[in-house]
Design a protein around this motif. Structure first.
Motif, mmCIF file in Angstrom:
data_model
loop_
_atom_site.group_PDB
_atom_site.id
_atom_site.type_symbol
_atom_site.label_atom_id
_atom_site.label_comp_id
_atom_site.label_asym_id
_atom_site.label_seq_id
_atom_site.Cartn_x
_atom_site.Cartn_y
_atom_site.Cartn_z
ATOM 1 N N HIS A 71 55.252 53.575 54.501
ATOM 2 C CA HIS A 71 54.316 54.158 53.539
ATOM 3 C C HIS A 71 53.979 53.061 52.535
ATOM 4 O O HIS A 71 54.809 52.663 51.724
ATOM 5 N N LEU A 72 52.754 52.540 52.618
ATOM 6 C CA LEU A 72 52.315 51.449 51.756
ATOM 7 C C LEU A 72 51.445 52.000 50.633
ATOM 8 O O LEU A 72 50.481 52.735 50.878
ATOM 9 N N GLN A 73 51.793 51.651 49.403
ATOM 10 C CA GLN A 73 51.064 52.116 48.224
ATOM 11 C C GLN A 73 50.415 50.939 47.510
ATOM 12 O O GLN A 73 50.786 49.785 47.719
ATOM 13 N N THR A 74 49.471 51.238 46.630
ATOM 14 C CA THR A 74 48.885 50.224 45.764
ATOM 15 C C THR A 74 49.292 50.486 44.328
ATOM 16 O O THR A 74 49.691 51.600 43.963
ATOM 17 N N GLN A 75 49.142 49.461 43.513
ATOM 18 C CA GLN A 75 49.605 49.529 42.130
ATOM 19 C C GLN A 75 48.586 50.189 41.211
ATOM 20 O O GLN A 75 48.943 50.929 40.300
ATOM 21 N N ALA A 76 47.305 49.919 41.436
ATOM 22 C CA ALA A 76 46.265 50.401 40.527
ATOM 23 C C ALA A 76 44.914 50.318 41.224
ATOM 24 O O ALA A 76 44.806 49.898 42.377
ATOM 25 N N TYR A 77 43.875 50.721 40.514
ATOM 26 C CA TYR A 77 42.511 50.632 41.026
ATOM 27 C C TYR A 77 42.191 49.179 41.400
ATOM 28 O O TYR A 77 42.632 48.238 40.730
ATOM 29 N N GLN A 78 41.404 48.998 42.448
ATOM 30 C CA GLN A 78 40.982 47.667 42.888
ATOM 31 C C GLN A 78 39.609 47.364 42.299
ATOM 32 O O GLN A 78 38.602 47.965 42.681
ATOM 33 N N ARG A 79 39.552 46.436 41.368
ATOM 34 C CA ARG A 79 38.290 46.097 40.711
ATOM 35 C C ARG A 79 37.618 44.916 41.414
ATOM 36 O O ARG A 79 38.269 43.937 41.794
ATOM 37 N N LEU A 80 36.303 45.030 41.571
ATOM 38 C CA LEU A 80 35.489 43.967 42.145
ATOM 39 C C LEU A 80 34.581 43.447 41.039
ATOM 40 O O LEU A 80 33.698 44.162 40.575
ATOM 41 N N PHE A 81 34.797 42.218 40.618
ATOM 42 C CA PHE A 81 34.102 41.694 39.454
ATOM 43 C C PHE A 81 32.724 41.111 39.802
ATOM 44 O O PHE A 81 32.325 41.056 40.966
ATOM 45 N N HIS A 82 32.000 40.698 38.776
ATOM 46 C CA HIS A 82 30.674 40.079 38.905
ATOM 47 C C HIS A 82 30.767 38.893 39.863
ATOM 48 O O HIS A 82 31.641 38.038 39.724
ATOM 49 N N MET A 83 29.877 38.831 40.846
ATOM 50 C CA MET A 83 29.956 37.800 41.879
ATOM 51 C C MET A 83 28.587 37.222 42.194
ATOM 52 O O MET A 83 27.555 37.852 41.934
ATOM 53 N N THR A 84 28.624 36.031 42.781
ATOM 54 C CA THR A 84 27.418 35.388 43.296
ATOM 55 C C THR A 84 27.468 35.294 44.814
ATOM 56 O O THR A 84 26.557 35.736 45.515
ATOM 57 N N ALA A 85 28.557 34.724 45.331
ATOM 58 C CA ALA A 85 28.712 34.577 46.777
ATOM 59 C C ALA A 85 29.327 35.818 47.412
ATOM 60 O O ALA A 85 29.057 36.131 48.570
ATOM 61 N N GLY A 86 30.178 36.521 46.666
ATOM 62 C CA GLY A 86 30.806 37.717 47.188
ATOM 63 C C GLY A 86 32.266 37.515 47.556
ATOM 64 O O GLY A 86 32.776 36.391 47.600
ATOM 65 N N VAL A 109 36.587 49.889 42.550
ATOM 66 C CA VAL A 109 35.607 49.968 41.462
ATOM 67 C C VAL A 109 34.757 48.696 41.454
ATOM 68 O O VAL A 109 35.176 47.660 40.937
ATOM 69 N N PRO A 110 33.553 48.743 42.024
ATOM 70 C CA PRO A 110 32.681 47.568 42.008
ATOM 71 C C PRO A 110 31.941 47.442 40.672
ATOM 72 O O PRO A 110 31.201 48.338 40.282
ATOM 73 N N HIS A 111 32.149 46.325 39.973
ATOM 74 C CA HIS A 111 31.455 46.081 38.710
ATOM 75 C C HIS A 111 30.005 45.671 38.991
ATOM 76 O O HIS A 111 29.599 45.482 40.135
ATOM 77 N N GLU A 112 29.250 45.520 37.920
ATOM 78 C CA GLU A 112 27.854 45.118 38.046
ATOM 79 C C GLU A 112 27.740 43.787 38.790
ATOM 80 O O GLU A 112 28.475 42.835 38.507
ATOM 81 N N LYS A 113 26.842 43.727 39.770
ATOM 82 C CA LYS A 113 26.556 42.546 40.594
ATOM 83 C C LYS A 113 27.727 42.115 41.478
ATOM 84 O O LYS A 113 27.799 40.957 41.904
ATOM 85 N N ALA A 114 28.612 43.047 41.794
ATOM 86 C CA ALA A 114 29.686 42.752 42.739
ATOM 87 C C ALA A 114 29.154 42.806 44.165
ATOM 88 O O ALA A 114 28.278 43.606 44.489
#
Length: 259
Positions: A71-86, A109-114
């Motif tokens: 049983h694999l868990q995660t610690q918190a929400y996965q944030r995707l920050f502002h990116m150019t290449a991705g 959680v994809p941030h703006e321009k992620a």
């Protein structure tokens, strides 16, 4: 930055143990099993990074050995920050005969321009049980970032004996996609996918699907659909307005599988 995570379970008379583990920054694995008598190995995947940054490339390889349960868990929400290449994530899972794997991570959680692309390939053997989920939010809703990311794609394949059982290709491109249209979000802001496969012989999932459907019908503020897949599987798609609600809903769906 390329980051790697590899997990291999092992079997003892008392249950499952972590046989091998390799990870590079920012990953870290913690054993969160509370009861030593618990036959299920419970691990938490942790990260020292606040989220995925531009040009990040995550590679995850998980092997659940024969007769073991992880049983694999995660610690918190996965944030995707502002990116150019991705950013990109590749996850490969192998379930050996008689194994069980559960992975219901926190919402993304994809941030703006992620920009993000995720590839998940799951390989099932005989007598396996898989519980897998994914939750994608519209972004930082309270900050007004509703569908302000650039592009998000999640591709999931499930195989058994080399045969493709399921292919799910979710592509979200604000500006190109009308999320309010019929067949898309229809006024909702968060979406989730829940998968359950059981490759034991002569196991019927009809009653299980009905049980999940009855539970979902009672939930307020959620739109959901339950369907059977090839290879004795169930797929649930959920729409809602809260990542936390969908996360708790998936946890309850997992508990209902063994009811």
């Amino acid at each position: 930055m390329i980051s790697e995570l590899k997990i291999l379970t092992g079997k003892r008379a008392t249950g499952t143990y972590l046989k091998e583990c390799y990870c590079t920054r920012p990953f870290k694995i913690a054993n969160v099993r509370e009861e030593p008598s618990d036959p299920v190995l419970r691990l938490m995947m942790m990260s020292s990074s606040p989220g995925m940054l531009d040009k990040d490339h995550y590679r995850m390889d998980i092997t659940v050995a024969a007769g073991t349960a992880l049983h694999l868990q995660t610690q918190a929400y996965q944030r995707l920050f502002h990116m150019t290449a991705g950013a990109k994530q590749e996850m490969t899972v192998h379930l050996q005969p008689g194994s069980t794997f559960t992975f219901l991570p926190h919402p993304m959680v994809p941030h703006e321009k992620a920009t993000y692309t995720g590839y998940t390939n799951i390989h099932l053997s005989a007598d396996c049980r898989l519980v897998w989920g994914e939750i994608i939010t519209c972004g930082r809703k309270l900050n007004g970032e509703v569908f302000r990311f650039t592009r998000l794609q999640s591709i999931t394949h499930v195989y058994a004996a080399g045969q493709l059982l399921l292919r799910d290709n979710l592509l979200m491109q604000p500006g190109f996609t009308d999320f309010q249209a019929m067949g898309w979000m229809e006024g909702y802001t968060h979406q989730a996918t829940f998968l359950f496969f059981d490759t034991h012989e002569k196991v019927s999932l009809n009653e299980t699907a009905d049980r999940l459907h009855r539970y979902l019908e009672e939930q307020q503020g959620i739109l959901a659909g339950v369907t059977h897949t090839r290879g004795n599987g169930i797929m649930v798609r959920l729409l809602g307005h809260s990542g936390e609600q969908l996360y708790e809903c998936q946890q309850q769906l997992a508990r209902l599988l063994s009811a």
